[in-house]
Design a protein around this motif. Structure first.
Motif, mmCIF file in Angstrom:
data_model
loop_
_atom_site.group_PDB
_atom_site.id
_atom_site.type_symbol
_atom_site.label_atom_id
_atom_site.label_comp_id
_atom_site.label_asym_id
_atom_site.label_seq_id
_atom_site.Cartn_x
_atom_site.Cartn_y
_atom_site.Cartn_z
ATOM 1 N N ILE A 42 0.851 -1.191 0.000
ATOM 2 C CA ILE A 42 0.000 0.000 0.000
ATOM 3 C C ILE A 42 0.887 1.242 0.000
ATOM 4 C CG2 ILE A 42 -1.824 1.242 1.221
ATOM 5 C CD1 ILE A 42 -2.584 -1.461 2.528
ATOM 6 N N ARG A 44 1.005 5.710 -0.598
ATOM 7 C CA ARG A 44 0.353 7.017 -0.742
ATOM 8 C C ARG A 44 1.206 7.825 -1.703
ATOM 9 N NH1 ARG A 44 -4.889 8.105 1.077
ATOM 10 N NH2 ARG A 44 -5.306 6.624 2.756
ATOM 11 N N ARG A 48 -3.038 10.170 -2.709
ATOM 12 C CA ARG A 48 -3.993 9.115 -3.043
ATOM 13 C C ARG A 48 -3.409 7.741 -2.691
ATOM 14 N NH1 ARG A 48 -7.203 7.957 -8.794
ATOM 15 N NH2 ARG A 48 -7.952 5.885 -8.197
ATOM 16 N N ARG A 49 -4.290 6.860 -2.224
ATOM 17 C CA ARG A 49 -3.860 5.514 -1.857
ATOM 18 C C ARG A 49 -3.845 4.600 -3.088
ATOM 19 N NH1 ARG A 49 -7.746 1.354 1.228
ATOM 20 N NH2 ARG A 49 -8.722 1.634 -0.805
ATOM 21 N N TYR A 50 -2.760 3.844 -3.214
ATOM 22 C CA TYR A 50 -2.643 2.862 -4.291
ATOM 23 C C TYR A 50 -2.272 1.511 -3.670
ATOM 24 C CZ TYR A 50 -2.619 6.807 -7.514
ATOM 25 O OH TYR A 50 -2.956 7.942 -8.213
ATOM 26 N N ILE A 51 -2.934 0.465 -4.137
ATOM 27 C CA ILE A 51 -2.712 -0.884 -3.624
ATOM 28 C C ILE A 51 -2.307 -1.784 -4.781
ATOM 29 C CG2 ILE A 51 -3.792 -2.875 -2.494
ATOM 30 C CD1 ILE A 51 -5.684 -0.946 -1.098
ATOM 31 N N GLU A 289 -12.057 5.009 -0.735
ATOM 32 C CA GLU A 289 -10.987 4.041 -0.523
ATOM 33 C C GLU A 289 -11.543 2.677 -0.126
ATOM 34 O OE1 GLU A 289 -8.038 5.677 2.082
ATOM 35 O OE2 GLU A 289 -7.329 7.088 0.559
#
Length: 346
Positions: A42, A44, A48-51, A289
């Motif tokens: 994970i 940031r 923005r959060r990216y997985i 999210e």
């Protein structure tokens, strides 16, 4: 689901565009995983959060670190961020290991064939190390495609395995950009197509005594599976890892842009789902999210419950019998009607 915080202990350069992140095991709660599974990281980036899920290239009981290998993807925001920005000493949040692309042993097994292209080698090398270390009678055949020697991920590691397990490990390299070396029969020019796969499979081999693990683009999977079907008359003990959803335009004939209602963490969201976009993609674009991981319909992290209306899952490569009638995976789901209501249950 309890996440982990992992510290980067070492960064290993595999090729010009590929690195391996080596993580130290957490001090209190060790991460348990099976060779061939993946670790979801994970990040940031610009708020923005990216997985993203990345297959383990390490093997439990063999490697001291938790290792994942990431190849730079053109215009790939996260892969480029990892290759350019992550440093030794950084702490990265990770979800628990997942995935069912793992070794399936049986008493009759004598030979295991691995088929990979490029970064598809990542889970394969993990399983190969497991088999060579934990068994004494199983022969391993690695068929690995790349542009040339310089783009071959784990080149040194593969050669070391060949030295240590010379009697049980056969390696065939396929190079698409190469001047053919007539003196090396295990260096083959061109891609792994059906004809080449057929030439590798031993006609004397009992299909019940061998298994196949495939990781790479759709063309590779189709070629290898066609070769196995042609050689043995059936597909048996064939496993593949899927990094992307395969979408047939015909599946979208009855799909139209729709408005849906999505309830997440007690809050109601109104979303417009454009034709071709999944419900998960639309939610993430709206900065909601939602939980997710593989994005290929193989895990259940993004599962939602349909309270009203009808939706359709597109692109699943494996049948999912573990979902209730009203449960859908939002990473591959598209609304069919205009009155769709979905609830994400924690």
């Amino acid at each position: 689901m309890t996440n982990y915080t992992l510290k980067v202990t070492e960064i290993r350069r595999e090729t010009d565009d590929t690195i391996t992140l080596c993580f130290k095991q957490p001090g209190l709660k060790k991460i348990k995983y099976i060779a061939g599974q993946y670790l979801t990281l994970i990040f940031r980036i610009n708020g923005r959060r990216y997985i993203r899920p990345y297959s383990f290239s390490s093997c439990p009981g063999v490697d001291s670190f938790l290792e994942v290998t990431i190849k730079r993807v053109e215009n790939g925001l996260v892969s480029n961020h990892i290759n350019d920005m992550v440093k030794v000493g950084d702490s990265i949040e990770a979800m628990p290991p997942m995935g069912d692309f793992i070794f399936e042993p049986n008493d009759d097994l004598t030979d295991v064939y691995f088929w990979g292209v490029g970064s598809g080698i990542t889970p394969l090398i993990s399983i190969i190390k497991h088999i060579l270390n934990s068994t004494e009678h199983i022969n391993v055949h690695l068929n690995y495609g790349n542009k040339n020697q310089e783009t071959t991920i784990f080149k040194d590691q593969i050669e070391a395995l060949k030295t240590n397990y010379a009697e049980r490990l056969t390696i065939r390299h396929f190079h698409t950009k190469l001047v053919l070396d007539e003196g090396n029969p295990y260096l083959i020019q061109g891609r792994i197509d059906q004809a080449k796969a057929l030439s590798i499979l031993d006609a004397k081999l009992d299909p019940n005594c061998c298994s196949h693990y495939i990781c790479g683009p759709t063309g590779l999977k189709e070629s290898v599976k066609s070769a196995i079907q042609t050689k043995f008359g059936r597909l048996i003990n064939v496993y593949s890892e899927d990094f992307e959803l395969v979408k047939d335009p015909k599946d979208f004939i009855d799909i139209h842009t729709q408005q849906i209602a999505l309830t997440f963490e007690g809050k109601l969201h109104k979303l417009e789902i454009a034709k071709g976009k999944t419900i998960l993609e639309a939610a993430l674009d709206a900065d909601i999210e939602l939980p997710y991981s593989c994005q290929t319909g193989n895990c259940s992290t993004c599962k939602g419950k349909v309270m009203n209306g009808a939706i359709k899952m597109i692109g699943l490569t494996k049948e999912r019998n573990d979902l209730e009638e009203d449960e859908y995976l939002l990473c591959c789901s598209h609304p069919l009607t205009e009155n769709v209501q979905i609830e994400i249950q924690n």
